[in-house]
Design a protein around this motif. Structure first.
Motif, PDB file in Angstrom:
ATOM      1  N   ASN A  59      94.586   8.288  -8.378  1.00 36.06           N
ATOM      2  CA  ASN A  59      93.726   7.124  -8.592  1.00 36.06           C
ATOM      3  C   ASN A  59      93.904   6.111  -7.458  1.00 36.06           C
ATOM      4  O   ASN A  59      92.942   5.498  -6.985  1.00 36.06           O
ATOM      5  CB  ASN A  59      94.053   6.472  -9.932  1.00 36.06           C
ATOM      6  N   ILE A  82      92.044   6.891  -4.251  1.00 35.31           N
ATOM      7  CA  ILE A  82      90.645   6.454  -4.298  1.00 35.31           C
ATOM      8  C   ILE A  82      90.567   4.955  -4.060  1.00 35.31           C
ATOM      9  O   ILE A  82      89.831   4.473  -3.189  1.00 35.31           O
ATOM     10  CB  ILE A  82      90.009   6.795  -5.663  1.00 35.31           C
ATOM     11  N   GLN A 127      90.949   3.123  -0.583  1.00 39.23           N
ATOM     12  CA  GLN A 127      89.927   3.273   0.451  1.00 39.23           C
ATOM     13  C   GLN A 127      89.203   1.956   0.713  1.00 39.23           C
ATOM     14  O   GLN A 127      88.545   1.796   1.737  1.00 39.23           O
ATOM     15  CB  GLN A 127      88.911   4.349   0.042  1.00 39.23           C
ATOM     16  N   SER A 162      89.359   5.452 -14.782  1.00 36.53           N
ATOM     17  CA  SER A 162      89.324   6.362 -13.634  1.00 36.53           C
ATOM     18  C   SER A 162      87.900   6.802 -13.320  1.00 36.53           C
ATOM     19  O   SER A 162      87.514   6.892 -12.140  1.00 36.53           O
ATOM     20  CB  SER A 162      90.198   7.592 -13.907  1.00 36.53           C
ATOM     21  N   GLY A 182      85.962   5.973  -9.826  1.00 30.26           N
ATOM     22  CA  GLY A 182      85.378   7.059  -9.039  1.00 30.26           C
ATOM     23  C   GLY A 182      83.890   6.881  -8.805  1.00 30.26           C
ATOM     24  O   GLY A 182      83.397   7.062  -7.685  1.00 30.26           O
ATOM     25  N   PHE A 186      83.170   3.973  -6.240  1.00 36.21           N
ATOM     26  CA  PHE A 186      83.351   4.384  -4.849  1.00 36.21           C
ATOM     27  C   PHE A 186      82.349   5.465  -4.457  1.00 36.21           C
ATOM     28  O   PHE A 186      81.911   5.520  -3.300  1.00 36.21           O
ATOM     29  CB  PHE A 186      84.783   4.867  -4.633  1.00 36.21           C
ATOM     30  N   TRP A 191      83.667  -0.683  -9.318  1.00 38.75           N
ATOM     31  CA  TRP A 191      85.043  -0.160  -9.344  1.00 38.75           C
ATOM     32  C   TRP A 191      86.062  -1.232  -9.706  1.00 38.75           C
ATOM     33  O   TRP A 191      87.160  -0.906 -10.179  1.00 38.75           O
ATOM     34  CB  TRP A 191      85.413   0.566  -8.061  1.00 38.75           C
ATOM     35  N   TRP A 240      82.921   9.636   0.113  1.00 35.25           N
ATOM     36  CA  TRP A 240      82.673   8.818  -1.080  1.00 35.25           C
ATOM     37  C   TRP A 240      82.338   9.666  -2.299  1.00 35.25           C
ATOM     38  O   TRP A 240      82.793   9.361  -3.412  1.00 35.25           O
ATOM     39  CB  TRP A 240      81.562   7.814  -0.795  1.00 35.25           C
ATOM     40  N   CYS A 272      85.488  10.970  -3.609  1.00 35.13           N
ATOM     41  CA  CYS A 272      86.183   9.978  -4.440  1.00 35.13           C
ATOM     42  C   CYS A 272      85.652  10.025  -5.879  1.00 35.13           C
ATOM     43  O   CYS A 272      86.435   9.930  -6.840  1.00 35.13           O
ATOM     44  CB  CYS A 272      85.982   8.582  -3.861  1.00 35.13           C
ATOM     45  N   GLY A 324      87.870  10.992  -9.119  1.00 39.32           N
ATOM     46  CA  GLY A 324      87.970  10.064 -10.241  1.00 39.32           C
ATOM     47  C   GLY A 324      87.641  10.720 -11.563  1.00 39.32           C
ATOM     48  O   GLY A 324      88.310  10.485 -12.579  1.00 39.32           O
TER      49      GLY A 324
END
Length: 470
Positions: A232, A235, A238, A292, A296, A299, A318, A377, A380, A384
């Protein structure tokens, strides 16, 4: 007005005074957290280092932080929370000034390494201390309040740091060191030792004999939880590495990134205190899975963003996942930690953030360079969703472990070292709640009314002393 007052009392009422002293210390410390915000700019503009050399300094900070996290956890359990916290703060303040005065690269590297070590050594001790003094049923609120203070202080620090930098970069280091010292004074004057002597059964809830750091590293249920947090964090982090690069590639100036990312702090400050009421009584596994998935998806939508407003929407999405994740994570760590190993368990969990901090920009950069922004992305988003599914699958095992820990450890009334009677008594008497973390056990008095959020039967416990509620 009555509703607002009632919500305020429900959110902040009933927490022990020791927690509030720790909370005030956190807020003061974060209000002065200037250096990390401007360190890269300071090193390249004021000291004339190259981008690579600045990266080495930040890496040294990270390495020191990883060592400090593990050492701080062990010391918090063996030496005590209070002396570990005080030593870490005093060391961090000293090395903060040393870093500001250092000129040569090797000196700067050494100061950054030691600063990371001392700064991160305080985290496990602080987390263990909060668990010690806050009754089990109140810990979700307590960690939410602390998370709110962190973000409020950091948001203000970001604004104040710019003004301080105009007066001279050395002022950044001096003010940061001063606020760290003030926090140490608050702890020294108002916070006593909270660690209590614990008598554990020959075999712990993890299936092994009581031990040191190895117990946490052999605890498969806990390590799965730590691993999910690592994914997690890969992600989430980033946003400070690849997100500004992506926005720059779309022709947006640095100021746009600053404005967009500021929405993260604004939303947390505005809404974090409402989160405990929103998730109270709900399955922790479901909350963490939802968090989560939201992180995800937020992102993942960055793959389609091409304007500042679109990026702002992704940040808002997010951030909602972050707000759900943080207090749930903190309270669950408390419940999965044996009472005599809380510092070590805190350090192992914190290590997942240190690893992610070092690897997230490297992995993100490799994926972006070789496969492109959309793959990064959307990857990600996929990660997630996988983490969300893993939380649902591993949740029942975590709840069984938490229920076992409530029965596996019995505290004795005598404090371990120099604990003020009121604090020690409050810690020893904190109840095992039916709907929250219960790493502080108490004497069972009969069957519980209700169950834990994931349906695992719980035991009721005696009420804490009145002194702990004031």
């Amino acid at each position: 007005m009555r509703t607002v007052r009632g919500w305020f009392r429900e959110t902040t009422g009933g927490l022990p005074s020791t927690f509030w002293y720790l909370w005030v210390g956190t807020l003061i410390n974060r209000l002065g957290s200037f250096v990390l915000i401007f360190l890269a700019i300071y090193l390249t503009t004021e000291r004339g280092f190259s981008a690579f050399q600045a990266g080495l300094v930040l890496g040294a900070w990270g390495v020191g932080g990883a060592v400090g996290t593990m050492a701080g956890g062990v010391l918090a359990d063996r030496w005590g929370r209070r002396p570990t916290l005080l030593t870490a703060h005093l060391g961090a303040a000293t090395m903060m000034v040393a870093l500001g005065l250092a000129h040569e690269l090797r000196t700067v590297l050494g100061a950054a390494l030691l600063l990371g070590l001392f700064a991160e050594a305080a985290r496990p001790a602080f987390g263990a201390m909060v668990i010690d003094v806050v009754p089990a049923r109140d810990r979700l609120r307590a960690f939410s309040l602390n998370y709110w203070a962190i973000n409020l202080g950091f948001a203000c620090a970001a604004l104040l740091a710019g003004l301080a930098a105009e007066a001279g970069y050395l002022l950044l280091f001096v003010v940061d060191a001063a606020t760290t010292l003030v926090t140490a004074v608050v702890v020294f004057v108002k916070v006593g030792e909270t660690r209590t002597a614990v008598v554990a059964h020959p075999t712990t809830a993890t299936g092994t004999r009581p031990g040191g750091l190895g117990t946490a590293l052999r605890d498969r249920v806990f390590l799965v939880f730590v691993l999910l947090n690592l994914f997690n964090a890969l992600i989430f982090l980033q946003h400070i590495s690849m997100l500004p690069i992506a926005m720059g590639a779309d022709g947006l100036p640095p100021a746009s990134y600053g404005s967009v990312i500021a929405l993260n702090g604004v939303l947390i400050v505005a809404g974090q205190l409402f989160v405990p009421r929103l998730i109270r009584g709900r399955s922790r596994s479901h909350v963490l899975a939802l968090a989560s998935a939201i992180v995800g998806i937020g992102f993942g939508l960055t793959a389609f963003a091409d304007a500042a407003w679109f990026y702002a929407v992704t940040v808002l999405i997010w951030t909602l996942g972050e707000m759900l994740n943080s207090p749930s994570n903190s309270s669950l760590i408390a419940e999965l930690s044996p009472a005599d190993l809380r510092g070590r368990y805190q350090s192992v969990f914190s290590l997942s953030w240190q690893i992610a901090g070092a690897s997230a920009p490297i992995l993100g950069g490799l994926v972006r360079e070789r496969l492109g922004d959309p793959v990064l992305w959307l990857g990600c988003a996929a990660l997630g969703l996988l983490v969300a599914g893993a939380h649902l699958a591993s949740g029942p095992a975590r709840e069984r472990r938490a229920a076992t820990l409530r029965l596996a450890t019995t505290p004795v009334t005598a404090p371990a070292v120099d604990a003020p009677p009121t604090v020690a008594a409050a810690s020893a008497a904190a109840p095992a709640a039916t709907t929250g973390p219960a790493a502080v056990a108490a004497t069972a008095v009969g069957p519980a009314v209700g169950a834990t959020p994931d349906g695992v039967p719980a035991t009721a416990a005696t009420e804490p002393l009145d002194a702990a509620r004031r």
